[in-house]
Design a protein around this motif. Structure first.
Motif, PDB file in Angstrom:
ATOM      1  N   UNK A  35       0.847  -1.175   0.000  1.00  9.63           N
ATOM      2  CA  UNK A  35       0.000   0.000   0.000  1.00  9.63           C
ATOM      3  C   UNK A  35       0.888   1.231   0.000  1.00  9.63           C
ATOM      4  N   UNK A  36       0.899   1.940  -1.094  1.00 12.81           N
ATOM      5  CA  UNK A  36       1.650   3.168  -1.164  1.00 12.81           C
ATOM      6  C   UNK A  36       0.961   4.268  -0.373  1.00 12.81           C
ATOM      7  N   UNK A  37       1.640   5.392  -0.275  1.00  9.38           N
ATOM      8  CA  UNK A  37       1.094   6.501   0.505  1.00  9.38           C
ATOM      9  C   UNK A  37      -0.289   6.902   0.008  1.00  9.38           C
ATOM     10  N   UNK A  38      -0.458   6.951  -1.321  1.00 10.46           N
ATOM     11  CA  UNK A  38      -1.721   7.429  -1.872  1.00 10.46           C
ATOM     12  C   UNK A  38      -2.840   6.396  -1.757  1.00 10.46           C
ATOM     13  N   UNK A  39      -2.537   5.202  -1.262  1.00  9.58           N
ATOM     14  CA  UNK A  39      -3.572   4.199  -1.045  1.00  9.58           C
ATOM     15  C   UNK A  39      -3.998   4.125   0.415  1.00  9.58           C
ATOM     16  N   UNK A  40      -3.429   4.973   1.269  1.00  7.66           N
ATOM     17  CA  UNK A  40      -3.820   4.968   2.675  1.00  7.66           C
ATOM     18  C   UNK A  40      -5.251   5.481   2.811  1.00  7.66           C
ATOM     19  N   UNK A  41      -5.993   4.868   3.717  1.00  2.05           N
ATOM     20  CA  UNK A  41      -7.411   5.188   3.836  1.00  2.05           C
ATOM     21  C   UNK A  41      -7.630   6.646   4.204  1.00  2.05           C
ATOM     22  N   UNK A  42      -6.810   7.181   5.115  1.00  2.00           N
ATOM     23  CA  UNK A  42      -7.015   8.568   5.535  1.00  2.00           C
ATOM     24  C   UNK A  42      -6.744   9.543   4.389  1.00  2.00           C
ATOM     25  N   UNK A  43      -5.831   9.189   3.485  1.00  2.00           N
ATOM     26  CA  UNK A  43      -5.585  10.030   2.312  1.00  2.00           C
ATOM     27  C   UNK A  43      -6.778   9.960   1.370  1.00  2.00           C
ATOM     28  N   UNK A  44      -7.296   8.762   1.179  1.00  2.00           N
ATOM     29  CA  UNK A  44      -8.480   8.603   0.323  1.00  2.00           C
ATOM     30  C   UNK A  44      -9.679   9.347   0.889  1.00  2.00           C
ATOM     31  N   UNK A  45      -9.824   9.356   2.219  1.00  2.00           N
ATOM     32  CA  UNK A  45     -10.952  10.074   2.820  1.00  2.00           C
ATOM     33  C   UNK A  45     -10.951  11.539   2.384  1.00  2.00           C
ATOM     34  N   UNK A  46      -9.783  12.173   2.455  1.00  2.00           N
ATOM     35  CA  UNK A  46      -9.708  13.600   2.113  1.00  2.00           C
ATOM     36  C   UNK A  46      -9.806  13.830   0.613  1.00  2.00           C
ATOM     37  N   UNK A  47      -9.265  12.928  -0.182  1.00  2.00           N
ATOM     38  CA  UNK A  47      -9.398  13.079  -1.633  1.00  2.00           C
ATOM     39  C   UNK A  47     -10.855  12.903  -2.060  1.00  2.00           C
ATOM     40  N   UNK A  48     -11.566  11.972  -1.423  1.00  2.00           N
ATOM     41  CA  UNK A  48     -12.994  11.816  -1.710  1.00  2.00           C
ATOM     42  C   UNK A  48     -13.776  13.062  -1.302  1.00  2.00           C
ATOM     43  N   UNK A  49     -13.382  13.665  -0.173  1.00  2.00           N
ATOM     44  CA  UNK A  49     -14.030  14.907   0.250  1.00  2.00           C
ATOM     45  C   UNK A  49     -13.842  15.987  -0.811  1.00  2.00           C
ATOM     46  N   UNK A  50     -12.634  16.126  -1.325  1.00  2.00           N
ATOM     47  CA  UNK A  50     -12.372  17.136  -2.356  1.00  2.00           C
ATOM     48  C   UNK A  50     -13.201  16.856  -3.605  1.00  2.00           C
ATOM     49  N   UNK A  51     -13.269  15.595  -4.014  1.00  2.00           N
ATOM     50  CA  UNK A  51     -14.054  15.257  -5.199  1.00  2.00           C
ATOM     51  C   UNK A  51     -15.524  15.621  -5.000  1.00  2.00           C
ATOM     52  N   UNK A  52     -16.046  15.348  -3.814  1.00  2.00           N
ATOM     53  CA  UNK A  52     -17.453  15.652  -3.540  1.00  2.00           C
ATOM     54  C   UNK A  52     -17.696  17.158  -3.521  1.00  2.00           C
ATOM     55  N   UNK A  53     -16.733  17.915  -3.035  1.00  2.00           N
ATOM     56  CA  UNK A  53     -16.899  19.370  -2.973  1.00  2.00           C
ATOM     57  C   UNK A  53     -16.857  19.991  -4.360  1.00  2.00           C
TER      58      UNK A  53
END
Length: 722
Positions: free
Chosen positions: A143-161
């Motif tokens: 699991x690379x850095x960009x696959x960490x769940x907490x990183x995905x949480x914030x990227x999903x937030x940005x996509x939704x915004x």
């Protein structure tokens, strides 16, 4: 009898002893079809071991308390013990291995070692331990850095915004620790409104609907108000400022701190914030491109390390199939896979079919069918885990090291997962947890190491010492002196949009807008810091002409449907993508965009499209000028019945005070690049047109004009940089 060409006889005999006890088929079991029996024992092609070291070693971590009385993280402790053990074997002991290619014995190298994981979830603990010991390693398919769940949480937030129509991203953000909405509440929202999750979330906060979500009404209200306020900031502040505001509003960092491995999770979020600050991006698209570049770099670096012949490999057991290593370390062998927590309301089993829990006196209970489906699933999973342990162990060529956590209960040595099975198969339940033991087995030596003291935690890196700034400048040697750089040479790559901005900065109308375009262009190509943008939560109800233009451009990319309802639906989707969410605003956007598209249908260009022998939309290109590369997309490229090609660029601009021909002057460099790219690709000079949709007028750009604009390109860039 199967013959092993990988492993020597003592280790093969150990495998036969262990797996003849672990791999058995129970003919009375309902999952017997999934069980594998070791029917035929293996024999080894190679008889002798490469050294006197035990071929099988167990590293057992007992339950201890730290110096402060706190419970020890045994997984982190195990990682440090393994790193030190591997260093000792390779550098101090210089244990011999058999080199199959050279057919000789040689000292072990770090590249001979593989750490095998059931799951890479905690692999970073072992990576950090190896790094702290200064040992070379490479993680394969981890699991690379960009696959960490907490990183995905914030990227999903940005996509939704940035795109409220992205239901998947919005659902992921709502379900994450940012808002912690339950699965049941998400399902209820979907039932409430099947078209858009964002609209359903807004309605759920209304008094008429709060009763339906009474258990999580406050959570829903908080989520909606937070997302609504953040949406007003999206695109108006930098990504870093937007994420910072989101973290403050949601308390996400505090939540992460309370989760297992909380310090690491916080560190990953802070790292993302740092990347956002470094990028200086204000739009999700630009930030996504920036992150994609970082991901690609991270992947290339990882793949390059795979070529190293002297790096410890970290990988899953599944990834190790078909491979072999002189020393295999089965990591975290006490890793448990028991299912805990809340039960799924509905499960499916291939044999038992569908089963669900039921409510009895206000409690969720599992009836017989559900429990039977669970038992069948557990039985199949256990059979698969036993087979996977066999795969992991038999990757070893010379030595096998297995590590994990153990406990003593009623005088018996106990462990979960694979390690528990191995203790049983090796008859070690009555063994004492001494520091180091070597047992003589019928098949050879078994070493057991049990550390008696917890290693201290990894030290934090020392802060960089502050240096005193001195007024006296120290002259650098000639070869280290800074070189003079022509700023024009730094712009090796430009986009067609940046060429358009350049044209507007030089020839835009009215003339007083040119300084604005010039600053936009400089910020775009040089990365200059933008002017300060103050945060505000004032809602803007007016739909900008720019957004309407984007909707029209997106719609023109496709063949426009003849049916008005279908076209309105298409425009409504495009409006969602532009962040226009309220029904009233979407209706206005659809109406305005529809009116412009009707003008497109009534234009000469639409007739040309109908008559064309070839029609190409959104054509990507790269045009080399000799000093730089320009890339972008051509709105429309058609081949007319005469065989001539035509480049057509759509504009939705309002034009006032000047003729369309004069206004089009600012776009000549942009369409000139299009024409030059088409000419280089097709070998023929195209006709060039700029079509003003609002006015149903088309301006023809002469070849001499666009060639002259390209000839001045370098001088124009220099004048804007000066």
């Amino acid at each position: 009898m199967a013959r092993s060409f990988r492993t020597h006889k003592p280790l093969v005999d150990a495998f036969n002893h262990i797996f003849s006890r672990l791999l058995m088929r129970d003919d009375t079991s309902p999952v017997r079809a999934y069980q594998i029996a070791l029917d035929a024992l293996m024999e080894a092609e190679r008889a002798d071991m490469p050294s006197d070291a035990p071929p099988l070693e167990l590293l057992l971590l007992p339950k201890l308390e730290g110096d402060d009385g706190e419970k020890v993280d045994r997984r982190a402790w195990e990682a440090r013990e393994l790193a030190q053990r591997i260093r000792y074997i390779v550098e101090v002991e210089q244990r011999m291995v058999f080199d199959k290619e050279e057919r000789r014995l040689r000292p072990m190298r770090y590249g001979d070692v593989a750490l095998l994981f059931q799951a890479m979830t905690n692999s970073t603990l072992y990576e950090e331990a190896l790094k702290a010991e200064g040992l070379p390693y490479v993680s394969i398919a981890g699991r690379g850095y960009f696959d960490r769940q907490e990183v995905w949480d914030l990227l999903n937030l940005l996509k939704a915004l940035y795109n409220p129509a992205d239901d998947l991203a919005l659902a992921a953000a709502l379900r994450s620790p940012l808002f912690n909405l339950s699965d049941e509440a998400l399902l209820a929202l979907r039932f409430e409104r099947k078209d858009r999750l964002w609209a359903a979330l807004g309605e759920a906060t209304l008094p008429a609907y709060r009763a339906a979500f009474w258990e999580e009404a406050d959570v829903l209200t908080f989520a909606y108000e937070t997302l609504r306020d953040l949406r007003t900031l999206a695109g108006r502040v930098t990504i870093h400022e937007l994420l910072t505001e989101a973290l403050e509003r949601t308390g996400y960092l505090a939540v992460l701190s309370g989760l297992p491995d909380g310090a690491r999770r916080r560190g990953n979020v802070e790292k993302l914030l740092d990347k956002a600050r470094t990028s200086g991006k204000s739009t999700l698209g630009a930030f996504s491109v920036y992150l994609d570049d970082l991901r690609a770099t991270e992947a290339r670096e990882g793949e390059a390390m795979l070529d190293s012949t002297d790096a410890i490999r970290l990988m899953t057991v599944h990834k190790s199939k078909g491979l072999e290593f002189p020393l295999v370390v089965i990591v975290d062998a006490s890793y448990g896979w028991k299912h805990g927590g809340a039960k799924d309301a509905l499960i499916y089993d291939a044999a038992a079919g569908w089963a669900c829990t039921v409510y009895d006196e206000g409690k969720q209970v599992a009836p017989f069918a559900y429990r039977q489906a669970e038992r069948l699933q557990a039985g199949r999973e256990e059979a698969e885990k036993r087979r996977l342990l066999y795969v992991a162990a038999t990757r070893a060529q010379d030595y096998l090291l297995i590590s994990g956590a153990v406990d003593v209960k009623d005088g018996q040595l106990k462990a979960s997962g694979w390690l528990g099975w191995l203790i049983e198969a090796l008859d070690l339940a009555d063994s004492a947890l001494d520091a180091a033991q070597v047992f003589e087995q019928p098949w050879g030596k078994l070493a057991i190491t049990c550390p008696q003291a917890v290693l201290p935690p990894l030290p934090l890196p020392d802060p960089e010492p502050e240096t005193e700034t001195r007024a006296e400048a120290v002259s650098a040697p000639p070869l280290l002196a800074p070189l003079p750089v022509d700023p024009r040479t730094t712009l090796r790559s430009l986009t067609a949009t940046q060429i358009m901005q350049m044209g507007s900065a030089l020839h835009g109308t009215p003339a007083d807008t040119r300084p604005i375009y010039r600053e936009q262009w400089r910020r775009s190509v040089l990365g200059d810091a933008p002017a300060r943008i103050d945060m505000t939560t004032v809602r803007q109800d007016r739909i900008s002409d720019t957004k309407i233009g984007e909707i029209v451009h997106e719609a023109i990319r496709d063949d426009l449907p003849d049916n008005r309802a279908a076209l309105a639906y298409l425009l409504d989707c495009r409006a969602w993508e532009q962040g226009i969410v309220t029904p009233e605003a979407r209706a206005e956007a659809v109406s305005r965009a529809y009116g412009l598209l009707q003008k497109v249908r009534q234009s000469d260009v639409f007739t040309w499209i109908g008559e064309a022998t070839q029609v190409l939309r959104e054509v990507p290109f790269i045009y080399e000028t000799g000093q730089r590369a320009i890339h972008g997309q051509i709105d429309l490229l058609i081949q007319r019945p005469s065989g001539a090609w035509a480049v057509i660029d759509y504009k939705t601009s309002y034009v006032g005070g000047v003729s369309l021909t004069e206004h089009a002057r600012q776009y000549i460099p942009q369409v000139g690049v299009y024409a030059a790219a088409v000419s280089a690709l097709l070998g023929s000079i195209p006709q060039v047109y700029i079509h003003y949709i609002r006015y149903q007028k088309t301006v023809s750009i002469a070849e001499a004009d666009w060639r002259a604009a390209l000839a001045r390109l370098e001088d124009d860039i220099g004048s804007l940089l000066g």
